[in-house]
Scaffold this active site. Structure first.
Site, PDB file in Angstrom:
ATOM      1  N   LYS A  30       0.839  -1.209   0.000  1.00  0.00           N
ATOM      2  CA  LYS A  30       0.000   0.000   0.000  1.00  0.00           C
ATOM      3  C   LYS A  30       0.869   1.253   0.000  1.00  0.00           C
ATOM      4  CE  LYS A  30      -1.730   1.703   4.000  1.00  0.00           C
ATOM      5  NZ  LYS A  30      -1.455   3.138   4.226  1.00  0.00           N
ATOM      6  N   ASN A  31       1.851   1.284   0.897  1.00  0.00           N
ATOM      7  CA  ASN A  31       2.614   2.516   1.068  1.00  0.00           C
ATOM      8  C   ASN A  31       3.618   2.755  -0.054  1.00  0.00           C
ATOM      9  OD1 ASN A  31       1.077   3.053   3.254  1.00  0.00           O
ATOM     10  ND2 ASN A  31       2.643   2.541   4.784  1.00  0.00           N
ATOM     11  N   ARG A 100      -4.750  10.724   3.993  1.00  0.00           N
ATOM     12  CA  ARG A 100      -3.684  11.667   4.253  1.00  0.00           C
ATOM     13  C   ARG A 100      -2.536  11.572   3.251  1.00  0.00           C
ATOM     14  NH1 ARG A 100       0.373  12.668   6.670  1.00  0.00           N
ATOM     15  NH2 ARG A 100       0.507  14.631   7.783  1.00  0.00           N
ATOM     16  N   ASP A 124      -5.217  12.797  12.760  1.00  0.00           N
ATOM     17  CA  ASP A 124      -5.958  11.546  12.655  1.00  0.00           C
ATOM     18  C   ASP A 124      -5.835  10.784  13.968  1.00  0.00           C
ATOM     19  OD1 ASP A 124      -3.474  10.480  12.674  1.00  0.00           O
ATOM     20  OD2 ASP A 124      -3.475   9.845  10.591  1.00  0.00           O
ATOM     21  N   ASP A 315       4.369   0.716  12.294  1.00  0.00           N
ATOM     22  CA  ASP A 315       3.206  -0.014  11.760  1.00  0.00           C
ATOM     23  C   ASP A 315       3.123  -1.447  12.304  1.00  0.00           C
ATOM     24  OD1 ASP A 315       2.513   2.012   9.460  1.00  0.00           O
ATOM     25  OD2 ASP A 315       4.663   1.704   9.474  1.00  0.00           O
TER      26      ASP A 315
END
Ligand code: EPU
Length: 426
Positions: A30-31, A100, A124, A315
């Site tokens: 994803k990142n 974001r 957030d 994470d």
């Protein structure tokens, strides 16, 4: 087991499971993919990305690119991104607010068009998420910024390469500088850049587009070029494997026991994590095809401290805390990246976990057994961690807010069920 997707606000329901057994395919990161999609803005033409995870953050980034005038087609884990000569260089609030990471369009828009207007992202669930380092770094290349009506507007008649010193190796700031500096005049040297594997993937992708970026020791050197073009890769540029998704299934094996093979996981991107899990009693071996984890006993506690890469990623922390809740002994956890990233701990406590928090520290005393309860996911990783806790808990656990999990996981429930876990979606 049938997995029924009930849409945006689904609930996951778990029961105590294990030992797990089988193989799970780790998808694209994803990142990384979100940043590669932003990088496509740098060049007119057709870009193709492969190994794209089917997650809702990718859908949001597609929406953002489309709002700018880009055409995106998505099928079979591939994205075809057609970027026109002219773009609308604005990223509106209703999209930035939902993701974001949208802030990474700032660098490429300034790099190619010398102008960008991006809604300011709010805080957030980790607390405030400032972008001061992004802006200071882009200013040192010659951009100027003003804010009005909740938007930040940037202009740069010309960007000039220079030494950009990041006082902290911010992932997002490094990415924004990279994507602006590729089109600057002359050489940019980023001192103290982030060194996550996803940064390496972005560097590789930009170089395939014609950029000239290299590592000078632990600095990044970027020689600006006049023009970039879509990366030449007929089958598509394949996004690297998601180390955080891989860590999630390692944690599942740790908490449920058993033997799990993570196909496509790259052990070299998770060195510290594998060391920590081994210290806790997991047996982990890796080869070119992936990573196998075998767990035959209750894990032992360990102390954990998050740091920028190559340190233990923030994470991973929700998974590690969850492992500690049922491990033998006491573990002290220190969060150094996002000091507000402890919110899910209240949910774990509701499940019987023995955790005390003080500032950015948590002391986790392992208990024999967690107890199923209704809980709520507030962010992607915390949500996945609560699923792990549910797999270790007596009775039923209902995890509300599954939409958060969908932002970063392709079919978490289905993949866990494939390993023998008891999990359904309502
Ligand atoms: N920070 C500042 N000013 C800035 C930028 C960052 O003070 O201008 C601070 C942040 O508040 C934070 C720390 O620096 O305390 C780290 O932020 P960083 O910029 O490195 O993180 P990011 O780019 O916002 C990415 C990932 C996160 C991951 C972090 C750290 C994406 C889309 N997000 O965020 O992933 O936790 O790096 O590795 O790449 C997730 O996947 O769920 C996720 C949150």
């Amino acid at each position: 087991m049938d997995i029924v997707d009930s849409g945006e606000h689904g609930t996951l329901v778990t029961r105590r499971s294990g030992p797990l057994d089988g193989e799970v395919r780790i998808g694209g990161a994803k990142n990384s993919v979100l940043k590669l999609m932003a990088a496509c803005l740098l060049a007119e033409g057709r870009h193709v990305l492969a190994n794209v995870p089917d997650i809702s953050d990718v859908s949001l980034m597609c929406e953002l690119l489309e709002a700018m005038g880009v055409t995106v087609t998505r099928a079979d884990h591939r994205l075809v991104i057609d970027v026109p000569a002219e773009l609308n260089t604005e990223a509106p609030y209703h999209l930035v607010e939902r993701m974001r990471a949208s802030i990474v369009v700032l660098g490429p828009l300034l790099g190619r068009f010398g102008t960008a207007r991006v809604a300011l992202p709010g805080g957030d669930d980790f607390g405030p998420r400032p972008i001061d380092m992004h802006l200071r770094a882009l200013e040192s290349l010659g951009a100027t910024f003003s804010t009005a009506h909740g938007d930040i507007s940037g202009t740069a008649a010309v960007l000039r390469g220079t030494e950009v010193v990041l006082e902290y190796p911010s992932v997002g700031a490094t990415e924004n500088v990279l994507m602006a500096a590729v089109r600057a005049k002359g050489r940019t040297l980023i001192v103290n850049p982030a060194r996550e594997p996803e940064i390496g993937d972005l560097v590789e992708f930009l170089n395939r587009m014609g950029a000239e970026i290299g590592w000078a020791g632990d600095r990044l050197a970027i020689d600006g070029v006049d023009r970039l073009a879509p990366a030449r890769a007929p089958e598509g540029y394949a996004v690297i494997a998601d180390r955080i998704e891989a860590a999630t299934y390692l944690a599942a094996a740790g908490i449920c026991g058993g033997s799990v093979f993570l196909r496509h996981a790259v052990a070299g991107h998770m060195t510290m994590l594998i060391r920590k899990l081994t210290e806790m009693g997991m047996h982990i071996v890796a080869d070119d095809e992936g990573v196998r984890a075998t767990v035959t006993r209750r894990l032992s506690s360990a102390d954990i401290s998050t740091l920028p890469y190559p340190g233990l990623a923030t994470d991973y922390k929700p998974f590690l805390v969850t492992l500690l809740t049922t491990a033998e002994g006491v573990g002290i956890v220190t969060e150094n990246i996002f000091t507000g990233r402890f919110r899910y701990i209240d949910e774990l406590r509701r499940m019987g976990a023995d955790i005390r928090t003080e500032g950015h520290h948590a002391v986790v005393r392992g208990v024999e057994r967690l107890s199923g309860a209704p809980v709520r996911a507030h962010d992607i990783r915390a949500g996945a961690a609560l699923v792990m806790a549910g797999l270790a808990a007596e009775g039923e656990t209902e995890i509300a807010g599954a939409a958060h999990i969908d932002r970063g996981y392709e079919d978490l429930a289905g993949k866990l069920a494939g390993l023998g876990a008891t999990i359904t979606r309502r």
